[in-house]
Enzyme design. Structure first.
Site, PDB file in Angstrom:
ATOM      1  N   THR A 122       0.870  -1.173   0.000  1.00 35.33           N
ATOM      2  CA  THR A 122       0.000   0.000   0.000  1.00 35.33           C
ATOM      3  C   THR A 122       0.906   1.222   0.000  1.00 35.33           C
ATOM      4  O   THR A 122       1.649   1.457   0.955  1.00 35.33           O
ATOM      5  CB  THR A 122      -0.921   0.013   1.223  1.00 35.33           C
ATOM      6  OG1 THR A 122      -1.718  -1.172   1.219  1.00 35.33           O
ATOM      7  CG2 THR A 122      -1.843   1.228   1.187  1.00 35.33           C
ATOM      8  N   LYS A 197      -7.338   1.174  -2.574  1.00 34.68           N
ATOM      9  CA  LYS A 197      -6.936   0.655  -1.263  1.00 34.68           C
ATOM     10  C   LYS A 197      -7.074   1.734  -0.186  1.00 34.68           C
ATOM     11  O   LYS A 197      -7.446   1.437   0.955  1.00 34.68           O
ATOM     12  CB  LYS A 197      -5.485   0.146  -1.318  1.00 34.68           C
ATOM     13  CG  LYS A 197      -4.943  -0.370   0.023  1.00 34.68           C
ATOM     14  CD  LYS A 197      -5.742  -1.544   0.573  1.00 34.68           C
ATOM     15  CE  LYS A 197      -5.243  -1.983   1.955  1.00 34.68           C
ATOM     16  NZ  LYS A 197      -3.921  -2.630   1.921  1.00 34.68           N
ATOM     17  N   LYS A 265       0.582   4.514   8.506  1.00 36.46           N
ATOM     18  CA  LYS A 265       1.147   4.916   7.214  1.00 36.46           C
ATOM     19  C   LYS A 265       0.055   5.045   6.159  1.00 36.46           C
ATOM     20  O   LYS A 265       0.010   6.023   5.412  1.00 36.46           O
ATOM     21  CB  LYS A 265       2.206   3.898   6.782  1.00 36.46           C
ATOM     22  CG  LYS A 265       2.809   4.131   5.414  1.00 36.46           C
ATOM     23  CD  LYS A 265       2.184   3.242   4.336  1.00 36.46           C
ATOM     24  CE  LYS A 265       2.404   1.781   4.594  1.00 36.46           C
ATOM     25  NZ  LYS A 265       1.850   0.932   3.508  1.00 36.46           N
TER      26      LYS A 265
END
Length: 328
Positions: A122, A197, A265
């Site tokens: 990701t 995502k 993150k």
């Protein structure tokens, strides 16, 4: 497949002429970079499906169990790419992706024209576009393909893969997807997999707060929490997190299926995109701040379900935790 002359360079890999060779066990050699919580299981499933795999990771010790199963070791991402037809990347942060793909010893330095690069990390949508353009300039196909489903999905081969990039390389990898995924969705051009995502992570973020607060309420109200979960899981409150992570909280199991530091993150990547789009998402910002509190207490490598610990501390109502070694 490897070593054959690929199509002429193009602005994006979607514009490359022709189609890559179809991946087949026993014929196509796979490369893999990064064997963390999910990568370990994904490589294992690809190996069980009959693929030969050349791999590298930051710490060789994390790959030993896979090497014992017949995978081969390479000393750098470039060396992986030089010996593979398809290279999968699954590392931690965008800076890691940049290094292992675009660095001097990165994938693009070693891959032959016609190879396929798949980034499962990701990462930043803008970086996915940059990598796609750089890959196309070398005659390589590139897909950004982050996954969802956690450690359980990786073990069971039921991950959802969100793919940005051309149809041809995605379709060529059908046998690989079959080994690791229950769903593969074409989301659009390069970067669209990453943006999808981030949508996934935004949806999860709010749900995690609701799930953890519900458990805190049940406990504070004196209910049997396991019974309460059985009562609500089949109704409108049901969710993946309630079914898979709430039972771990009840057991005092905060081991990572997906680490707090990686979720933070992801949320920060989403907030960066929000700033670019001039889109305020106050709920996402709140959840990011709550998870940041876990980081501040040294709990970044626990699972995302450990949010309940931060909320319990905020409420002044400690959650009944397992022995300290399991949550420190």
């Amino acid at each position: 497949m490897h070593g054959t002359q690929g199509p002429a360079p193009a602005a994006t890999s979607a514009a490359l002429a022709g189609s890559p060779a179809v991946a087949r066990p026993g014929v196509t050699r796979l490369g893999w970079i990064g064997t963390g919580v999910m990568g370990q299981s994904m490589v294992g499933r690809l190996r069980d499906a009959g693929f030969d795999i050349l791999l590298t990771t930051r710490s060789r010790s994390k790959a030993e169990s896979l090497l014992e199963r017949g995978c081969q070791w390479a000393e750098s991402p470039a060396a992986v790419a030089a010996g593979a037809d398809v290279v999968f990347v699954m590392v931690g942060h965008p800076s890691d992706v940049r290094g292992v793909v675009l660095g001097d010893e990165g994938v693009l330095a070693g891959a032959a024209p016609g190879a396929i690069l798949v980034d499962h990390t990701t990462s930043a949508p803008s970086l996915a576009g940059e990598i796609d353009a750089a890959a196309a300039a070398r005659g390589l196909w590139s897909l950004d393909a982050p996954v969802s489903g956690g450690d359980k999905g990786a073990r069971e081969g039921t991950l959802t893969v969100m793919v940005g990039g051309a149809d041809a390389p995605r379709e060529a990898l059908a046998a690989c997807w079959a080994a690791v995924a229950g769903s593969v969705v074409a989301c659009g051009a390069a970067g669209a997999g990453q943006r999808t995502k981030l949508v996934n992570q935004i949806a999860i973020a709010g749900g995690m707060v609701g799930m953890c607060e519900a458990l805190l309420f049940a406990h504070r109200a004196g209910l049997d929490v396991e019974t309460t979960l059985r009562a609500i899981s089949g109704g409108a409150a049901g969710s993946w997190s309630l079914s898979h992570l709430a039972p771990r909280i009840v057991r005092g199991d905060f081991a990572p299926g997906f680490m707090v530091e990686h979720f933070v993150k992801d949320m920060r990547l989403a907030l960066d995109e929000c700033r670019r789009l001039d889109l305020p998402l106050p709920g996402l910002a709140l959840v990011e701040s709550l998870y940041t509190a876990l980081l501040a207490h040294g709990r970044g490598r626990l699972g995302t379900q450990s949010l309940v610990l931060a909320l319990a501390q905020l409420a002044g109502h400690p959650w009944p935790t397992p022995p300290a070694a399991q949550v420190s």
